[in-house]
Design a protein around this motif. Structure first.
Motif, short mmCIF file in Angstrom:
data_model
loop_
_atom_site.label_atom_id
_atom_site.label_comp_id
_atom_site.label_asym_id
_atom_site.label_seq_id
_atom_site.Cartn_x
_atom_site.Cartn_y
_atom_site.Cartn_z
N GLU A 244 2.58 38.03 -31.43
CA GLU A 244 2.85 36.60 -30.92
C GLU A 244 3.48 37.09 -29.53
OE1 GLU A 244 1.92 33.76 -31.80
OE2 GLU A 244 1.09 34.72 -33.44
N LEU A 247 1.06 38.10 -27.31
CA LEU A 247 0.04 37.01 -26.89
C LEU A 247 0.94 36.08 -25.79
CD1 LEU A 247 -1.33 35.58 -30.22
CD2 LEU A 247 -2.56 36.48 -28.35
N ARG A 255 -5.78 35.05 -24.18
CA ARG A 255 -4.96 35.03 -25.53
C ARG A 255 -6.20 34.72 -26.21
NH1 ARG A 255 -2.92 29.83 -27.17
NH2 ARG A 255 -1.10 30.33 -28.42
N ASN A 256 -7.24 33.51 -25.90
CA ASN A 256 -8.06 33.20 -26.84
C ASN A 256 -9.10 34.28 -27.45
OD1 ASN A 256 -7.10 30.81 -26.80
ND2 ASN A 256 -8.70 30.06 -25.19
N LEU A 259 -7.15 36.56 -29.73
CA LEU A 259 -7.04 36.00 -31.16
C LEU A 259 -8.40 36.03 -31.79
CD1 LEU A 259 -5.13 32.44 -30.53
CD2 LEU A 259 -4.35 34.51 -31.90
N GLU A 266 -5.88 30.28 -35.28
CA GLU A 266 -4.69 29.69 -34.60
C GLU A 266 -3.59 30.85 -34.48
OE1 GLU A 266 -2.39 25.43 -35.05
OE2 GLU A 266 -3.13 26.64 -36.86
N SER A 267 -2.75 30.73 -33.50
CA SER A 267 -1.73 31.68 -33.07
C SER A 267 -0.66 31.39 -34.06
CB SER A 267 -1.24 31.78 -31.70
OG SER A 267 -0.49 30.42 -31.34
#
Length: 366
Positions: A244, A247, A255-256, A259, A266-267
């Motif tokens: 996190e 990110l 970021r996407n 992930l 979902e973060s």
């Protein structure tokens, strides 16, 4: 609405690392106990895809998401209720929060010291919970001493409060939190002023390693935390504070992609924010116009005038009615024009209970 969740846990479990990622506020994160002494408070936007869709439909000059407040509270240790490790100060900080997010270490790392020598999530949880219970027990016992005489004299207020205090004390002596004791509305009225720590709703945050984040449910430590939480009907979310933190430094597109590469939908921060929102029984309503599309936080069960007051006290004081359309109806019909033609807009009065996802225009006169 200014509501806050306190992030608590033993030293070196990842609290400040997670908080830094949540708020990008740069709270001190260090590999030794009490790296955080003063509580760090930060505001995080509540992710909501509905707000993005409303922005597409209305095309406003600006879009304003609703927010939630997290407080990073320094690590508690065994004996905190007796003042160990600056415990009294830290417990006072927890009293000021509306909910508790307890971060639990669920990873092994020989380079990060554990205050008790080895990783044991259940022992860690019990250490924190017992310190909170001991602090509450002290508060209740002091109150009982003050109220004992009034109770014996059949004072009407004491006749309500004292039996509730007795039930709370019995729960504490059994190692149970105040939230496990059923209290009716009159009893809660008298208990509220004690600001009990264990009456606050709690969420457990299992902090795992980067290797375990995609399959956190297979982590034996996480399984232990889930079993423990299930016994008190509490929720558990799995995060990797280190991921996190990484990110939080990336742009949205990167970021996407990150992930997706990690196999995460979902973060952890989004999960934590949504879970804290749910924990406090919160919902979101929207106002949508050309000047601004905005999300507003409200407590579920609030009536329309109260929700209007969240925007401005004049809105509640001079409330006439609310013009309401459900978010789904607005989207399905392609926006305001289509929703009106379909008869989906309605007028609601003072007794209307706001629903999550309502898109509202308040009418008022002062």
């Amino acid at each position: 609405m200014a509501l806050t969740a306190g992030i608590v846990g033993l030293p070196n479990v990842g609290k400040s690392t997670l908080f830094n990622a949540i708020t990008k506020a740069g709270a001190l994160a260090a590999n030794y106990p009490f790296a955080t002494i003063d509580p760090n408070v930060g505001i995080v936007q509540v992710p909501d895809e509905r707000l993005d869709k409303l922005t597409e439909l209305v095309k406003p000059n600006k879009t304003v998401p609703t927010t939630f407040e997290f407080t990073d509270i320094a690590g508690l240790v065994r004996g905190a209720s007796q003042g160990e490790g600056l415990g009294n100060q830290f417990l006072a900080h927890i009293r000021q929060t509306d909910a508790i997010c307890q971060v639990v270490r669920c990873f092994d790392d020989k380079d990060i010291m554990h205050v008790d020598g080895e990783v044991d999530p259940i022992r860690d949880i019990e250490t924190i919970n017992l310190e909170l219970i001991f602090a509450d027990m002290d508060s209740v016992q002091k109150r009982m001493k003050k109220q004992a005489k009034q109770y014996q004299m059949k004072d009407k207020d004491a006749l309500i409060e004292y039996p509730a205090l007795e039930r709370l004390l019995a729960a504490f002596e059994a190692g149970l939190a105040a939230r496990t004791v059923e209290l009716n509305e009159p009893e809660m009225k008298y208990i509220k002023h004690l600001s009990l720590l264990t009456i606050k709703p709690i969420l457990y945050v299992a902090n795992v390693s980067e290797e375990d984040i995609a399959s956190g449910e297979d982590n034996d430590y996480v399984k232990q935390v889930r079993d423990f939480a299930a016994a008190e009907n509490a929720e558990v979310i799995v995060v990797c504070a280190q991921i996190e933190a990484e990110l939080s430094e990336l742009a949205d597109e990167e970021r996407n992609e990150f992930l997706a590469d990690m196999g995460i939908d979902e973060s952890g921060i989004d999960k934590l924010t949504h879970a804290a929102y749910h924990l406090l029984g919160l919902g979101t309503y929207f106002t949508a116009g050309v000047q601004e599309v905005r999300a507003w936080t409200f407590r579920r069960g609030m009536k329309a005038p109260e929700c209007a007051g969240i925007i401005h006290s004049d809105f509640e004081r001079g409330f006439i009615r609310a013009e309401v359309v459900a978010y789904d109806d607005l989207v399905i019909n392609g926006g305001e024009k289509g929703a009106r033609e379909a008869g989906k807009y309605r007028l609601e009065g003072k007794e209307y209970e706001m629903k999550d996802g309502d898109v509202v225009l308040f009418r008022f006169n002062v």
